[in-house]
Every structure is written in structure tokens, then in C-alpha cells.
Scaffold this motif. Structure first.
Motif, PDB file in Angstrom:
ATOM      1  N   ALA A 141       0.843  -1.202   0.000  1.00 60.63           N
ATOM      2  CA  ALA A 141       0.000   0.000   0.000  1.00 60.63           C
ATOM      3  C   ALA A 141       0.876   1.250   0.000  1.00 60.63           C
ATOM      4  CB  ALA A 141      -0.927  -0.002   1.214  1.00 60.63           C
ATOM      5  N   ARG A 144       2.371   1.909  -3.392  1.00 62.77           N
ATOM      6  CA  ARG A 144       1.340   2.441  -4.307  1.00 62.77           C
ATOM      7  C   ARG A 144       1.069   3.907  -3.978  1.00 62.77           C
ATOM      8  NH1 ARG A 144      -0.460   3.426  -8.898  1.00 62.77           N
ATOM      9  NH2 ARG A 144      -2.739   3.565  -9.202  1.00 62.77           N
ATOM     10  N   MET A 145       0.966   4.224  -2.700  1.00 57.69           N
ATOM     11  CA  MET A 145       0.748   5.615  -2.289  1.00 57.69           C
ATOM     12  C   MET A 145       1.918   6.486  -2.704  1.00 57.69           C
ATOM     13  SD  MET A 145      -1.099   5.667   1.411  1.00 57.69           S
ATOM     14  CE  MET A 145      -0.089   4.445   2.216  1.00 57.69           C
ATOM     15  N   THR A 175       4.563   6.126   4.596  1.00 65.90           N
ATOM     16  CA  THR A 175       3.415   6.768   3.945  1.00 65.90           C
ATOM     17  C   THR A 175       3.849   8.127   3.401  1.00 65.90           C
ATOM     18  OG1 THR A 175       2.716   7.601   6.103  1.00 65.90           O
ATOM     19  CG2 THR A 175       1.713   5.552   5.352  1.00 65.90           C
ATOM     20  N   PRO A 276      -2.929   4.824   4.368  1.00 70.03           N
ATOM     21  CA  PRO A 276      -3.656   3.698   3.789  1.00 70.03           C
ATOM     22  C   PRO A 276      -5.119   3.727   4.239  1.00 70.03           C
ATOM     23  CG  PRO A 276      -2.312   2.960   5.633  1.00 70.03           C
ATOM     24  CD  PRO A 276      -1.972   4.398   5.402  1.00 70.03           C
ATOM     25  N   GLU A 334      -3.933   4.036  -0.886  1.00 72.15           N
ATOM     26  CA  GLU A 334      -3.497   3.046  -1.873  1.00 72.15           C
ATOM     27  C   GLU A 334      -4.613   2.734  -2.870  1.00 72.15           C
ATOM     28  OE1 GLU A 334      -5.667   0.456   1.084  1.00 72.15           O
ATOM     29  OE2 GLU A 334      -4.616   2.386   1.060  1.00 72.15           O
TER      30      GLU A 334
END
Ligand SMILES: CSC[C@H]1O[C@H](OP(=O)(O)O)[C@H](O)[C@@H]1O
Length: 353
Positions: A141, A144-145, A175, A276, A334
Motif C-alpha cells: 500500500a 502504491r501511495m 506513507t 492507507p 493506496e
């Protein structure tokens, strides 16, 4: 808790299941010392979360999931035909470790659901698989972020970040710092200005160390420098993480985040929150309903282990605050990006989860 010198100390290797036990890179000691602490039981894991050996919303969720595995192992060994009651008690112990980050409860709920369908045979293999899946999913996640957040940065710029929302605060990659890592790799971020983030100094101790490991230029600054730095110009974004996002898009994060959001809006700096979907809590309608952890006065009245305040003085130490949704330009998850977040947009995104 003992230590093990056989593990490699790297931000992406802060939570390690090793030799059928849990090892945590002790974030209280970074960057001066890199040491792993052994957590050999659910109780030791809960204590490590409470004492911030490991911290960061997704990271404490991943850690608690491994704590459930330790609990099942111990109770199955003690009572092979009656282990559930002990594990249920340990779930409550882990849930009580810290009150604000929703990821802790989200991860424990995933472990509870896995437990519910297990028969009385040895639960450990299935629970370990679930904990490792939670860990792996979190890293995926974050990566992807990182991509989605980096794509929002149109022209190369410098950024401010607050606290540590990096690999150390998650299962790995980070993150907010995941966006920084991806954007820097794409040539979109020149320098990161890391707020030291009093009183626990996640910024000067953890974010600075993490970014150095990734060869990303980082400048540490006192928390009260952010205003004049934005006024000077050259800061395109403030990029932060979150511990809990309410259904209306209000963002709970480390104390001082709200101040940054007000300053960013005043100075025309864009404000990005990377989190996320496990950080979104639809059961909480607005930020005012999120429990804010208060920690001890000694954290405020000391610095680097040295007492700085006078004896007997009171101190106020809320360690999170809430940024209203209207001050957030974008939430990156994500599952997608939410510009100008509100309840409808949050609900639409979460309907796909
Ligand atoms: C990626 S979540 C990181 C989040 O957690 C930190 O709080 P703490 O260090 O007290 O666990 C801070 O709010 C970060 O933004």
C-alpha cells in the motif's frame, strides 16, 4: 526483553519475525544506537507499543498482529484444547496499548476474524500467515501511495514533513516518506525540511536518519521554523501521515500538524496527507470524536534525556491533534487520491474497499 545483534538495522527492517519471535528496532534509541528488542509474548509486545519502542499507526498495527501470534503460541502450548480465552485476553491487552491510531484496532480485528474461523488445532501457522499478510499488504500500500503521491507533484520543489511517517512508522517504505522517496526518485523533490517534532523528536531522530539511509537531502528544523520557511518561498508541499481519518475527512496526526495546515493554507503551500485505507475510520464522524492520547509530563519537561523544566511544574502533552478536512488539499491512499476531502468522497472511496 533481550536483544539480538543478528538483525540488520534499516528503516525497512524495523519489525522482524525471526526464530519464531518478534524483534523490534528500538526507536527510542535511534539514531544514536541501533538495537533490536525481543518481544517473546503478547504482554511484551503491548508494552513495546505503549513505550514507543515501535510507533507509527501502521507499524503498531503490524506489531500487534505479531503479538497475537505470540499469544496463540503461548496459550496453545499451555492449554492445547482451551487456548482461546487466553488469546482473547491478550487481544484486549494489545488494544489497550495506545488509543489514537486506528490501525492498531484494524489489525487486531483482522486477527480476530481469522481466529474466529480456526478450529481448536494449532492456530499459530494460520495466524502467522495472517500477520505476515497484514505486514506485506502495508508495504505494498505504501509503495502504491508513493507512486500516486509523487504524481501529484507537478514541478520540482522542496517540502516540509512533520514527525515520522516513514518506513519506521509502517511495515516498510513509509506513507508520507513513501511519497517523498518516490517523488525524489522521480526528480520532483529537492530537499526535505523535517520538523524535529517535539517532544519525542520523531523528526530529528527518525525522519532525518531514515532519509539519510535513502540519500535524500534533509534539513532538520525546530518546529517553530515552518512559518518563516513557508514565508520565504520554495516550499511546494507539506506532506504528512495520519493516525486516524474521520468519515468527514478530518485528519488526526502528530501534534503540530494542525498548525502546519493553517500555515500552509495561509502561504499557498499544498497540504498532502498520505495514509492507507486502514487509517480511515468510518465509525468516527468527525475529528473531534477521535480519542487524543496524552502522554507524561516528563516528555515535555526533558529533552534528549535531560530535564529542562523546573521541578513540580505542570506540563500539557497531547501527542496528536486534528486538522479539519477543509485545510487538507489531498488525501493519498493506496485505493486512490481524494482532492478536497469530504464525507461523500471518503464514503465513495471506502465503498470500494
Ligand atoms: C504513518 S503513521 C505515522 C504517524 O504516527 C506518529 O505518531 P507516533 O510517533 O506517536 O506513533 C505520527 O502521528 C505520524 O504521522
Amino acid at each position: 526483553m533481550e536483544t539480538s545483534a543478528s538483525l540488520v538495522a534499516h528503516p525497512d527492517n524495523a519489525i522482524v519475525w525471526h526464530d519464531d519471535n518478534l524483534f523490534l528496532l528500538d526507536q527510542r534509541a535511534l539514531p544514536a544506537e541501533t538495537r533490536f528488542l525481543l518481544c517473546a509474548s503478547a504482554a511484551e509486545t503491548a508494552r513495546a507499543i505503549k513505550d514507543m519502542v515501535v510507533r507509527g499507526a501502521p507499524a503498531i498495527g503490524v506489531t500487534a498482529a505479531y503479538g497475537v501470534v505470540l499469544s496463540a503460541r503461548d496459550h496453545f502450548q499451555q492449554e492445547p484444547t482451551n487456548w482461546r480465552a487466553g488469546v482473547d485476553q491478550d487481544l484486549e491487552l494489545l488494544a489497550a496499548a495506545r488509543p489514537t491510531a486506528i490501525n492498531l484496532f484494524w489489525a487486531l480485528e483482522r486477527m480476530r476474524r481469522r481466529l474466529a474461523v480456526l478450529d481448536q488445532l494449532d492456530p499459530v501457522p494460520a495466524l502467522l500467515t495472517e500477520a505476515q499478510r497484514i505486514h506485506r499488504d502495508d508495504v505494498a500500500a505504501n509503495q502504491r501511495m508513493g507512486e500516486l503521491g509523487a504524481a501529484l507533484i507537478e514541478t520540482p520543489t522542496d517540502v516540509i514533513t512533520h514527525c515520522n511517517a516513514g518506513a519506521l512508522a509502517t511495515g516498510g517504505y513509509g506513507t508520507a516518506l513513501g511519497v517523498v522517496r518516490s517523488a525524489h526518485a522521480a526528480g520532483k523533490i529537492g530537499r526535505v525540511y523535517a520538523d524535529e517534532t517535539r517532544p519525542w523528536l520523531q523528526g530529528s531522530r527518525l525522519t532525518a536518519w531514515e532519509l539519510q539511509q535513502s540519500d535524500i537531502p534533509v534539513t532538520v528544523q525546530a518546529d517553530n521554523v515552518a512559518a518563516s520557511l513557508m514565508a520565504r518561498g520554495g516550499i511546494g508541499w507539506v506532506i504528512v501521515g495520519s493516525d486516524r481519518i474521520a468519515a468527514n475527512g478530518d485528519v488526526c496526526n502528530k501534534i503540530g500538524t494542525y498548525m502546519l495546515a493553517v500555515l500552509a493554507r495561509h502561504h499557498g503551500v499544498r497540504f498532502m496527507v498520505a495514509a492507507p485505507t486502514s487509517t480511515i475510520d468510518l465509525k468516527v464522524g468527525q475529528g473531534a470524536d477521535i480519542p487524543i492520547e496524552e502522554r507524561g509530563a516528563d516528555e515535555v519537561l526533558s529533552c534528549g534525556g535531560n530535564r529542562v523544566g523546573p521541578d513540580a511544574v505542570e506540563a500539557h502533552n497531547p501527542v496528536f491533534d486534528v486538522t479539519p478536512a477543509e485545510l487538507v488539499d489531498v488525501i493519498v491512499t493506496e485505493r486512490g487520491v481524494i482532492e478536497q476531502p469530504d464525507a461523500d468522497k471518503i464514503g465513495a472511496l471506502m465503498a470500494e474497499v
